[in-house]
Design an enzyme around this catalytic site. Sequence first.
Site, PDB file in Angstrom:
ATOM      1  N   SER A 747      -1.557  -4.247  -8.764  1.00  0.00           N
ATOM      2  CA  SER A 747      -1.655  -5.873  -7.423  1.00  0.00           C
ATOM      3  C   SER A 747      -2.450  -7.092  -8.347  1.00  0.00           C
ATOM      4  O   SER A 747      -1.779  -8.208  -7.628  1.00  0.00           O
ATOM      5  CB  SER A 747      -2.126  -5.521  -6.297  1.00  0.00           C
ATOM      6  N   LYS A 796      -8.259  -8.817   0.979  1.00  0.00           N
ATOM      7  CA  LYS A 796      -8.790  -9.949  -0.263  1.00  0.00           C
ATOM      8  C   LYS A 796      -9.104 -11.420  -0.002  1.00  0.00           C
ATOM      9  O   LYS A 796      -9.587 -12.019  -0.783  1.00  0.00           O
ATOM     10  CB  LYS A 796      -7.455  -9.283  -1.187  1.00  0.00           C
TER      11      LYS A 796
END
Length: 861
Positions: A747, A796
């Site tokens: 990611s 995040k």
Amino acid sequence: MIMPSERKNPAWAGDKVIVLPFGKPLVAVPVEKAVFFPGTRDYVVVASRFAERIREDGYALVVFPNPETGVASSVATLAALEIVNPIEGSENFQLGLHFIYRARIADFKHTQHPQGKMTEIIWELLEEEEITSASWNKKDVKEQFISLQREVKKILDRAPDALEQRFLTVLRAKMFREDDQRKAEEVLYKLVTAFDSLKRVRRELLGPALDAVAHALFELYYILKEEKPSKEGLKLVSNVFHTVLIEERLRRLLKFTGWLVDNFEFIIDGEEETEETGTKEAVENEKGVVPPQIAALLARYQIVESHMPEEARQEFERELKRLIHGGGKDSAVETRLERIVSLPWEKRSSPPADLRGVKAILDKDHAHLEKVKDRILEFVAVRMLNPRAKGRVLCFVGPRGVGKTSLGKSIARALGKKFVHLALGGLDDVADLRGHHHTYLNAAPGFIMSLIRKCGERDCVFMLDEVDKTGKNWRGDPASALVEILDPEQNYQFRDHYLDVPFDLSEVLFITTANVLVTINSTLMDRLEVIEIPGYTDLEKLEIAKQHLIPRRRAENGFPIVRLGLPQVDVVFADSAILELINSYTREAGVRWLERELDMIFRKVGKAIALQDLDIDGIVEISEANVSRYCGNPKFSESDIPKVLPTGTVPVLAVSETGGSLFIVEVVMNRHPGRRKIAMKGVRYSGEGKDTVNQIAESLEKAVDALISDGKILFDAFKALEEEEWLCPAIIGGSLTNGAIPKDGPSAGLSLFLAVYGALTRKSIKPRVEVPLLAATGEIDVNLDTVGKIGGLRDKILAAARHGVKLCLVPKANEADLEDVPEEIRAQMKIIPVEDRWEALMIAYPEDRERIKAYLENRSL
Ligand code: ADP
């Protein structure tokens, strides 16, 4: 002369009157397989010669056979013939018999019949006992029967095992022929099952069951004696049959059983003594001098035994006997028995409150988390309706300090159950969970059973923390051990290796927790009902602090402090002070450190008062300005990301056990003719972080490939490519510790793509008006332009917000997850979902927009 019993004639046989054939010798029908109790009807199969004679007489005497005489005991059962059926294709007949009375065998004679031998019996009715139900003191009957039942249960529970063990040893010691031995074992089997049925039968069926036991016992006795039954033995056996009163038969049977056990125990003990211990003390113990600690064990055992499964009882009793036999000297055995007997075999919590009560407690203990609380309530509702529902096990997944443990505690409190907590993170051996086998030196039970024993309730709430931390470095197979513990299909007879008795864990409400989902073993994962608890925003934390953390810390530190003759002291917090603590002192997804900082303030104020600091008087106000007085200098500046990022540098968003995190990677391209090597400079990692680093290296290669495959067009200015000199990308900076998860590697792809572009074109992503401080997350693929979906979006983005990021590029595929990002965060940063990597590139490097566009158009031609 009319015998006393003949006065019975005519007699009632159940529902009809019959005339008993007194004085007439009757045929003995040997029946091996069953014993018939007066008052019942059954079929027996006999040879035709018997059938003819019985049809003539209308009666028969059913006897237990003795191989020599054809008559086993002095007792038979008188039966009236009701049905005769020839059996097709055979010489035999099936007789329907109605058993009426017990008869005593006065004499017998064998007669030779053309088709074989037959035995005729001279008989008389067995006198009924003097005791009858009526003669029992009416008030006492029930009491007597209950106490008898209790006594029966006690003996019967132990008898099959004791008898089996004893008799088998005797049989083997006596070196029987193999045939006899097999037969004896068959009889033993019969005896054990007969005893077993006796434990379960309803009162009205007790008679036949008793007969079966008595019969088996008799046969046993006979075999053991190896000779004609002694008078004493026969008397004992037949005595059992001499009455039709169930209570009395039971009493006699027990006496007989006891007699058998006593007698044969004696033989065996004698043998064992000389072979094994031979100590006088042991004999004495065996004769009944039980050491006090064993007596205490036994007393405790008697309280719980009826709640223990059969196997556990047997094991306990076997070991207890061993202990008694050894004079109670084996402290290892004693400890183990103590552990077994002190398990909560029967102890349960009080019945749970209603669902509204559960909801009230969850709401009272926790701010926010609405979705989470709803799902917990759904789960609890199902459990309440059906406590044994074989559902999945709750698993709270989220960073540290978001309230997983305290939710577990609330659930326990709401259900009125005890709470037990075990962190798997600190363990590394399945034996920690399941114990070492008790034969090992210093063996002990595993944590599961010790904690259940300590908590003392078999239906407690048991939290297994950090199921994601049972990785490769464990000894044994932690995942399968956990499945055994958690899976309702298996855990109803969980066996700790040390205790080595099954214990039903199916009533325990297990709750598991994990910091991250991806590291949970997939077999285990199948059994989990995952509830994700994401990190909190600053405003949520503020509210949690005001509603829960501060009141709790205040009470625990004894505030308000009352002083004699002086105003009482309390501490109040300005919102700005709490926010300052959140932003500059604690940078976390949860509120664990925040709670610690708050606690520190209360303690410092408390200490100052104790030291009679005159500055402190009345209400102490904590403001943004004076926080540092209590908590020291701020630990974090508003943004720890450099204002100007060097060329090839991009912030990467990741998820770890502390919640979302942000680290910066820097990619540099080194000239390195002939080979391409990825250097990971300055990336600190340890433990599992290594996998993440490898994955990042892979992502980096992909990013480089994705750009270089198009390089001829995009970077024709870049001489190195034409010279076929390979570029060596390196990542510099960043800290990946144990918390990093391999998934963060892929990611990081989009960020790396942006960084490599910067490195190749010698550009940096400078924070400016159009591109404020930027971070990105998303997977990339060499062959596809699209940006792939990632996990943990909310965490995040919260991390990015904590670090002062103002622009976040996220995969378009994650757009739906943006709903979970709180309003106040969306207000403070721009979040742009991007579909393909070129789009991201154009946002990050707006000055190259035209050039990139041109390239893309060119490419599609
Ligand atoms: P975890 O088990 O997730 O690491 P804890 O349950 O230990 O977290 O939580 C840390 C502290 O934060 C506890 O004192 C807990 O009560 C408090 N806390 C966390 N979330 C909340 C919340 N939503 N409302 C009230 N208190 C909370």
